[in-house]
Design a protein around this motif. Sequence first.
Motif, PDB file in Angstrom:
ATOM      1  N   THR A  30     -10.549  -8.709  39.470  1.00 48.66           N
ATOM      2  CA  THR A  30     -11.020  -8.663  40.854  1.00 48.66           C
ATOM      3  C   THR A  30     -12.461  -8.195  40.925  1.00 48.66           C
ATOM      4  O   THR A  30     -13.290  -8.779  41.651  1.00 48.66           O
ATOM      5  N   CYS A  83      -3.612  -6.429  43.748  1.00 54.13           N
ATOM      6  CA  CYS A  83      -3.848  -5.132  43.086  1.00 54.13           C
ATOM      7  C   CYS A  83      -2.928  -4.056  43.670  1.00 54.13           C
ATOM      8  O   CYS A  83      -2.316  -3.272  42.930  1.00 54.13           O
ATOM      9  N   ILE A 136      -7.330  -8.447  46.063  1.00 52.64           N
ATOM     10  CA  ILE A 136      -7.072  -7.031  46.369  1.00 52.64           C
ATOM     11  C   ILE A 136      -5.616  -6.828  46.795  1.00 52.64           C
ATOM     12  O   ILE A 136      -4.999  -5.796  46.497  1.00 52.64           O
ATOM     13  N   LYS A 178     -11.568 -11.762  47.605  1.00 51.64           N
ATOM     14  CA  LYS A 178     -10.992 -10.643  48.371  1.00 51.64           C
ATOM     15  C   LYS A 178      -9.469 -10.715  48.414  1.00 51.64           C
ATOM     16  O   LYS A 178      -8.791  -9.685  48.574  1.00 51.64           O
TER      17      LYS A 178
END
Length: 524
Positions: free
Chosen positions: A369, A457, A454, A451
């Motif tokens: 990322t 994550c 994320i 984005k």
Amino acid sequence: MGAGAVVAGSHNEGYLQFIDPARTWYNNKRIIKLNAWIVLLLITASTNGYDGSLMNSFQSLPLWKSYFGQPHGGKLGLLNAIQNIGSLAAYPFAPYLSDGLGRRRTIWIGATIMIVGVAIQSASQNLGMFIAARFLIGFGLTFASNSAPMLVTELSYPLYRAQLTALYNSLWYSGNIIASWTTFGTEFIPNNWAWRIPSILQGLPSVLQFFLVLWVPESPRWLVSKGHESRALQTLAYYHADGDETDPLVLYEFNEIKAGIELDRTVAANVGWKSLYRTPGNRKRMTIIIAIAFFSQWSGNGLVSYYLNAVFDTIGITNTTIQLLITGILAIWNLFWAAGASFLVERLGRRFLFLTSASGMLVFFVFQTVCSARFAVTGNPATAHAVIAFIFLFYASYDLAFTPLIVAYTVEILPYNLRAKGFNVFNFTISLALIFNQYVNPVALGKLGWKYYIVYCCWLAFELVFLYFFIVETKNLSLEETSALFDGEDATRAMHNAVTEVRHDDLHDEKGSSTYTPTNELKA
């Protein structure tokens, strides 16, 4: 030899105390023969892996995109999701065929349907034909993939059961490799055979199963559940002990199978769909099974499995040849790690592999990322190369557990009478997760770019915490011992007592010769 002698050793040692060290997979003809049959079952996963890579590769082929009108957005999502929609349509029937007709007959039915689907897909003249064909492939795959891993785990020589069952899902990547490199080669064909040839090859595993799978021995557990106890004993003896029905290992397996199935029917009341959540042990099983099914598709891997070309686009790699080359190399990398982990499941244990896998995925996806964000800001080619490196490291971590163990762990923690239904729920959950991914991922990637990573994550961090608290260690246990492990001390004690009470003079409860050959098994 009475059953009391069979269980005379320490119960904690289980089947290991009866293993003959001289009887191994490489020097025993019947175990070699059994493993050859199991390979025929393992290639079911290759069909699934081939399909996943096939659609990914087709999206990098200009001829395929041109022939079907440059599908994108919702239409592209439907093309990728329709196979799983076909799978969903078959789920209400799959466990009843597996439990009613038997494991191998259900695999044969699935292979037959997939052959029809591949034929239509390869001959497609328009998008509608292609979509209908992929629906059929998914429909047939559900029947085969519901029964094949259960037959592997119920038939294997006990010393190799965990490794072979783990290898089942790992061979997803064998199909992935063949599809990736076939499409890489046919890319240079200047006509529609560039995509028709890879499509035709998808049917090869199903053709092999169509002609051969009915010769595979049936599951001893299925035979016992249907009252064919003599045949079950003969199958175990023929493949696990060179035909010796008084071998301690064979008697231990047979008695434990009988006791486990009887326990499910009476003490644990493990029958019917409601039993999946009726007891605390079953609720825990289903919580774990549904969770790891979602985790296997919602760990960021879905971005790579079906939309790798879109990921490449976000980091500036747009050349078709380079995209196909990286896809092919990644498939080989994945098979190496997944197969390696498959042979370590009994040595390292399930908890260690799951926790190591989740930790590695979290770390490397965060790095992926960060590098994707840096490329978006700077356009530096070095950060794009770093993204590719972290994709490879992410998958090495994923393959430690989420390729080999999700199927193996699911089928081993389910008791026999719930195995087909519980495994069906597992596959159903994966299909739901895949359909969500295949519709949402391309849209989210298009609008959010890096984005969107994320979200994964954060989800990976949750997965790690869940696995730490819920995964139960099951290494070096038989299927029946693993089943009792989830149902508490009372069930474990009842299981042990039931095995002890079974007597060898109860084994031959059917008329006819006890001589077993594969031909006898096929006729039955």
